[in-house]
Design a protein around this motif. Structure first.
Motif, PDB file in Angstrom:
ATOM      1  N   LEU A 105     -33.950   8.503   3.141  1.00 46.08           N
ATOM      2  CA  LEU A 105     -32.961   7.027   2.055  1.00 46.08           C
ATOM      3  C   LEU A 105     -31.805   6.804   2.191  1.00 46.08           C
ATOM      4  O   LEU A 105     -31.958   5.666   1.576  1.00 46.08           O
ATOM      5  CB  LEU A 105     -33.675   8.067   0.413  1.00 46.08           C
ATOM      6  CG  LEU A 105     -35.313   8.252   0.444  1.00 46.08           C
ATOM      7  CD1 LEU A 105     -34.964   8.798  -1.707  1.00 46.08           C
ATOM      8  CD2 LEU A 105     -35.703   7.086   0.333  1.00 46.08           C
ATOM      9  N   GLY A 106     -30.929   7.542   2.988  1.00 47.34           N
ATOM     10  CA  GLY A 106     -30.343   6.977   3.790  1.00 47.34           C
ATOM     11  C   GLY A 106     -30.418   5.245   4.282  1.00 47.34           C
ATOM     12  O   GLY A 106     -29.589   4.728   3.766  1.00 47.34           O
ATOM     13  N   ASP A 107     -31.011   5.092   4.630  1.00 51.01           N
ATOM     14  CA  ASP A 107     -31.770   3.660   5.443  1.00 51.01           C
ATOM     15  C   ASP A 107     -32.180   2.858   4.827  1.00 51.01           C
ATOM     16  O   ASP A 107     -31.747   1.681   4.725  1.00 51.01           O
ATOM     17  CB  ASP A 107     -32.996   4.540   6.818  1.00 51.01           C
ATOM     18  CG  ASP A 107     -33.837   3.594   7.559  1.00 51.01           C
ATOM     19  OD1 ASP A 107     -32.855   2.158   7.738  1.00 51.01           O
ATOM     20  OD2 ASP A 107     -34.227   3.250   7.727  1.00 51.01           O
ATOM     21  N   ALA A 108     -32.515   3.207   3.831  1.00 48.71           N
ATOM     22  CA  ALA A 108     -33.565   2.644   2.967  1.00 48.71           C
ATOM     23  C   ALA A 108     -32.116   2.248   2.119  1.00 48.71           C
ATOM     24  O   ALA A 108     -32.125   0.494   1.875  1.00 48.71           O
ATOM     25  CB  ALA A 108     -34.354   3.456   2.089  1.00 48.71           C
ATOM     26  N   VAL A 109     -30.795   2.848   1.657  1.00 50.48           N
ATOM     27  CA  VAL A 109     -29.986   2.679   0.260  1.00 50.48           C
ATOM     28  C   VAL A 109     -29.700   1.487   1.790  1.00 50.48           C
ATOM     29  O   VAL A 109     -29.285   0.367   1.371  1.00 50.48           O
ATOM     30  CB  VAL A 109     -29.619   3.475   0.161  1.00 50.48           C
ATOM     31  CG1 VAL A 109     -27.982   3.336  -0.076  1.00 50.48           C
ATOM     32  CG2 VAL A 109     -29.875   4.216  -1.178  1.00 50.48           C
ATOM     33  N   ALA A 110     -29.492   1.751   3.052  1.00 49.86           N
ATOM     34  CA  ALA A 110     -28.311   0.703   3.896  1.00 49.86           C
ATOM     35  C   ALA A 110     -29.088  -0.840   4.101  1.00 49.86           C
ATOM     36  O   ALA A 110     -28.210  -1.803   3.839  1.00 49.86           O
ATOM     37  CB  ALA A 110     -27.837   1.205   5.106  1.00 49.86           C
ATOM     38  N   LYS A 111     -30.456  -0.742   3.891  1.00 52.26           N
ATOM     39  CA  LYS A 111     -31.175  -1.664   4.041  1.00 52.26           C
ATOM     40  C   LYS A 111     -31.518  -2.685   2.510  1.00 52.26           C
ATOM     41  O   LYS A 111     -31.197  -3.717   2.673  1.00 52.26           O
ATOM     42  CB  LYS A 111     -32.953  -1.392   4.698  1.00 52.26           C
ATOM     43  CG  LYS A 111     -32.527  -0.621   6.247  1.00 52.26           C
ATOM     44  CD  LYS A 111     -32.763  -1.622   6.754  1.00 52.26           C
ATOM     45  CE  LYS A 111     -33.104  -1.370   8.726  1.00 52.26           C
ATOM     46  NZ  LYS A 111     -32.891   0.290   8.803  1.00 52.26           N
ATOM     47  N   ILE A 112     -31.071  -2.323   1.563  1.00 55.49           N
ATOM     48  CA  ILE A 112     -31.207  -2.396   0.172  1.00 55.49           C
ATOM     49  C   ILE A 112     -30.355  -3.684   0.090  1.00 55.49           C
ATOM     50  O   ILE A 112     -30.187  -4.612  -0.363  1.00 55.49           O
ATOM     51  CB  ILE A 112     -30.913  -1.284  -0.908  1.00 55.49           C
ATOM     52  CG1 ILE A 112     -32.807  -0.871  -0.843  1.00 55.49           C
ATOM     53  CG2 ILE A 112     -31.160  -1.921  -2.001  1.00 55.49           C
ATOM     54  CD1 ILE A 112     -32.886   0.495  -1.833  1.00 55.49           C
ATOM     55  N   PHE A 113     -29.028  -2.709   0.458  1.00 54.74           N
ATOM     56  CA  PHE A 113     -27.727  -4.014   0.508  1.00 54.74           C
ATOM     57  C   PHE A 113     -27.096  -3.966   1.311  1.00 54.74           C
ATOM     58  O   PHE A 113     -26.354  -5.330   0.739  1.00 54.74           O
ATOM     59  CB  PHE A 113     -26.172  -2.088  -0.757  1.00 54.74           C
ATOM     60  CG  PHE A 113     -27.231  -1.917  -1.491  1.00 54.74           C
ATOM     61  CD1 PHE A 113     -26.749  -2.705  -2.733  1.00 54.74           C
ATOM     62  CD2 PHE A 113     -26.937  -0.343  -1.436  1.00 54.74           C
ATOM     63  CE1 PHE A 113     -26.738  -2.162  -4.231  1.00 54.74           C
ATOM     64  CE2 PHE A 113     -27.125   0.627  -2.825  1.00 54.74           C
ATOM     65  CZ  PHE A 113     -27.325  -0.792  -4.017  1.00 54.74           C
ATOM     66  N   GLY A 114     -27.694  -3.813   2.746  1.00 50.39           N
ATOM     67  CA  GLY A 114     -26.963  -4.547   3.556  1.00 50.39           C
ATOM     68  C   GLY A 114     -27.856  -6.080   3.720  1.00 50.39           C
ATOM     69  O   GLY A 114     -27.199  -7.442   3.929  1.00 50.39           O
ATOM     70  N   PHE A 115     -29.080  -6.168   3.270  1.00 52.80           N
ATOM     71  CA  PHE A 115     -29.725  -7.627   3.013  1.00 52.80           C
ATOM     72  C   PHE A 115     -29.379  -8.001   2.028  1.00 52.80           C
ATOM     73  O   PHE A 115     -30.677  -9.412   1.594  1.00 52.80           O
ATOM     74  CB  PHE A 115     -31.081  -7.588   3.423  1.00 52.80           C
ATOM     75  CG  PHE A 115     -31.401  -7.123   5.564  1.00 52.80           C
ATOM     76  CD1 PHE A 115     -31.114  -8.372   5.455  1.00 52.80           C
ATOM     77  CD2 PHE A 115     -31.307  -5.715   4.942  1.00 52.80           C
ATOM     78  CE1 PHE A 115     -31.132  -7.759   7.543  1.00 52.80           C
ATOM     79  CE2 PHE A 115     -30.845  -5.338   6.682  1.00 52.80           C
ATOM     80  CZ  PHE A 115     -30.669  -5.896   7.962  1.00 52.80           C
ATOM     81  N   MET A 116     -29.295  -7.642   0.842  1.00 51.10           N
ATOM     82  CA  MET A 116     -29.117  -7.952  -0.635  1.00 51.10           C
ATOM     83  C   MET A 116     -27.434  -8.959  -0.323  1.00 51.10           C
ATOM     84  O   MET A 116     -26.583  -9.236   0.139  1.00 51.10           O
ATOM     85  CB  MET A 116     -28.652  -7.051  -1.949  1.00 51.10           C
ATOM     86  CG  MET A 116     -28.240  -7.433  -2.795  1.00 51.10           C
ATOM     87  SD  MET A 116     -28.233  -6.054  -4.018  1.00 51.10           S
ATOM     88  CE  MET A 116     -29.197  -4.692  -3.944  1.00 51.10           C
ATOM     89  N   ARG A 117     -27.863 -10.420  -0.921  1.00 57.31           N
ATOM     90  CA  ARG A 117     -26.429 -11.240  -1.326  1.00 57.31           C
ATOM     91  C   ARG A 117     -25.688 -10.234  -1.925  1.00 57.31           C
ATOM     92  O   ARG A 117     -25.558  -9.802  -3.125  1.00 57.31           O
ATOM     93  CB  ARG A 117     -27.352 -12.931  -2.696  1.00 57.31           C
ATOM     94  CG  ARG A 117     -26.442 -13.572  -1.928  1.00 57.31           C
ATOM     95  CD  ARG A 117     -26.953 -15.196  -2.946  1.00 57.31           C
ATOM     96  NE  ARG A 117     -26.095 -16.052  -2.598  1.00 57.31           N
ATOM     97  CZ  ARG A 117     -26.743 -17.371  -1.344  1.00 57.31           C
ATOM     98  NH1 ARG A 117     -27.739 -16.697  -0.868  1.00 57.31           N
ATOM     99  NH2 ARG A 117     -25.447 -18.071  -2.051  1.00 57.31           N
ATOM    100  N   ARG A 118     -24.063 -11.145  -1.018  1.00 57.12           N
ATOM    101  CA  ARG A 118     -23.346  -9.991  -1.529  1.00 57.12           C
ATOM    102  C   ARG A 118     -22.883 -10.271  -2.564  1.00 57.12           C
ATOM    103  O   ARG A 118     -21.938  -9.560  -3.021  1.00 57.12           O
ATOM    104  CB  ARG A 118     -22.244 -11.088  -0.431  1.00 57.12           C
ATOM    105  CG  ARG A 118     -20.415  -9.751  -0.582  1.00 57.12           C
ATOM    106  CD  ARG A 118     -19.545 -10.372   0.810  1.00 57.12           C
ATOM    107  NE  ARG A 118     -18.238  -9.982   0.668  1.00 57.12           N
ATOM    108  CZ  ARG A 118     -17.055 -10.087   1.406  1.00 57.12           C
ATOM    109  NH1 ARG A 118     -17.252 -10.798   2.255  1.00 57.12           N
ATOM    110  NH2 ARG A 118     -16.371  -9.756   0.804  1.00 57.12           N
ATOM    111  N   GLU A 119     -22.949 -11.568  -3.415  1.00 54.94           N
ATOM    112  CA  GLU A 119     -22.651 -11.448  -4.879  1.00 54.94           C
ATOM    113  C   GLU A 119     -23.213 -10.893  -5.605  1.00 54.94           C
ATOM    114  O   GLU A 119     -22.738 -10.975  -6.999  1.00 54.94           O
ATOM    115  CB  GLU A 119     -22.295 -13.489  -4.624  1.00 54.94           C
ATOM    116  CG  GLU A 119     -21.878 -14.477  -3.735  1.00 54.94           C
ATOM    117  CD  GLU A 119     -23.114 -14.365  -2.644  1.00 54.94           C
ATOM    118  OE1 GLU A 119     -23.456 -15.246  -3.194  1.00 54.94           O
ATOM    119  OE2 GLU A 119     -22.651 -14.032  -2.145  1.00 54.94           O
TER     120      GLU A 119
END
Length: 434
Positions: A105-119
């Motif tokens: 899930l560490g990988d999942a969390v990184a992707k969830i926020f890494g590909f979310m619009r910054r704002e």
């Protein structure tokens, strides 16, 4: 360098649960015997894997298919199996295409926020689990946005605080829950969960629920999943894992269960971006994915979960009872996960308190660390240097409350009792030193 290559959120990437180990290792080199109570690894604390589970995994290793790539989203038979398990709960219905596997899930969390619009911001609990709070803060470049968990109400979320944060900050696009909660051990019931779903529906938000400890739940209510309460309007994701419930933390196997993907075009496009990102790395580890249906379907799996939950329920009560009558702290009996949070009452700690450290080199080593340390971190350093017990300061969990988190994982009963007796004694000694 001619350009600054450091991400604006780099300073938010702090994982105190492991960083405290660096201090412990240096003290270990100075002659202290360390008792690691900082991280939720049942195997390191002595839990043994059942023989039937080992046999499943070892038989899969002998199959050539377990050495191959799997589909980008994850091993298809396992995704179909898990989708059926979700649908058996009778709530939101999904297909195999609504599951996406990651390397933990560490990988999942990184992707969830890494590909979310910054704002776009996600509102999470305080105290917060470091992996998620740090990832959200790093993605945005700002401090993690939080709602309060209330120790005076068994660490339940402050729903008024949650809704006010959403109402007056239109950058918030989602709410995050951890159920059962890490670090507090709180368990949310269906009524509370539906109220949070209603807030999401009212303000057009997505709902993310970390269900890492879904089956490490020894409350009277028993396991509750997001799929059972989310309904058919609010887009959402449940974060699932085998790391704590098999337990197989080294398997690095987690997945998303995605709900109501097609009810919102923005959410649908966002989910597609997670899949597209996954395609760049081909797939997640095959072996643990293949094991899931066989382990979940084994006749010993449900008794295995029950035995573990009975064990943690007993330990949770013993640990809570260890602090009974101790002035200056709030200790709420956990009902899920395998941690206990000890919160100091407001104003109890100050920078003049100390513990006697017999090892002179250890005492000299921690002195520079104390200078700028938060009050609860000072206690943690003194505790570590004087007893060797390594816990995590509560202030590391994105909260202004003083305290610490300790595990319920020690398998040696005599040592378990020593840990909690020592914690009680040292808290009393520390407070009395003022």
């Amino acid at each position: 360098m001619r350009r600054n290559i450091v991400h604006s959120g780099a300073d938010a990437l702090i994982y105190e649960i492991r960083q405290i180990v660096a201090v412990a290792k240096k003290l270990e080199a100075l002659g202290l015997q360390i008792t690691y109570e900082n991280i939720g690894d049942p195997i390191q604390k002595g839990e043994t894997i059942p023989a039937w589970m080992k046999e499943i995994v070892s038989s899969l290793v002998r199959k050539d298919k377990s050495w191959a790539y799997t589909a980008t989203q994850g091993y298809e038979p396992t995704r179909k199996f898990l989708a059926e398990k979700v649908n058996e709960r009778g709530g939101a219905q999904i297909t195999a295409d609504d599951l996406l596997f990651f390397n933990g899930l560490g990988d999942a969390v990184a992707k969830i926020f890494g590909f979310m619009r910054r704002e776009a911001r996600v509102l999470g609990p305080s105290p917060a689990y470091s992996t998620i709070s740090s990832a959200e803060a790093a993605h945005s470049g700002y401090e993690h946005l939080t709602y309060d968990l209330l120790p005076e109400n068994n660490w339940m979320p402050d729903l008024e605080d949650m809704e006010n944060k959403v109402r007056y900050n239109d950058s918030i696009t989602g709410i995050l829950l951890i159920n059962p909660d890490n670090p507090t051990g709180a368990v949310y019931d269906k009524i509370l969960m539906k109220k949070i779903v209603a807030i999401c529906e009212k303000y057009d938000l997505m709902l993310i629920c970390d269900e890492t400890y879904a089956h490490v739940n020894y409350s009277d209510e028993g396991p509750l999943h997001l799929s059972e309460v989310i309904g058919d309007k609010v887009p959402g994701m449940a974060l699932r894992s085998i790391s704590k419930e098999f337990p197989w933390p080294g398997g690095r196997c987690g997945w998303l269960e995605i709900f109501n993907k097609d009810k919102d075009p923005v959410f649908s496009r966002y989910i597609k971006s997670l899949l597209d990102a996954k395609m760049l790395e081909v797939c997640s580890t095959t072996l643990p994915q293949m094991a899931i249906p066989e382990v979940y379907s084994h006749p010993e799996f449900i008794p295995h979960l029950k035995q573990r939950n009975d064990k943690f329920k007993k330990r949770a009560q013993l640990a809570t009872d260890a602090f009974a009558g101790l002035k200056g702290v709030q200790v709420i009996a956990p009902k899920g996960a395998f941690y206990l949070t000890v919160a100091f009452e407001d104003g109890v700690l100050n920078s003049s308190m100390k513990l006697k450290v017999e090892n002179g080199k250890a005492s000299d080593f921690i002195q520079p660390l104390l200078a700028q340390a938060a009050n609860d971190r000072r206690f943690v350093y003194y505790l570590l240097a004087s007893t060797g017990i390594c816990v995590v300061p509560l202030s590391a969990f994105c909260t202004r409350k003083d305290g610490f988190r300790v595990t319920l994982l020690e398998e040696d009963e005599e040592k378990f009792n020593w840990i909690y007796k020592t914690l009680r004694d040292k808290i009393g000694e520390y407070i009395a030193s003022a």
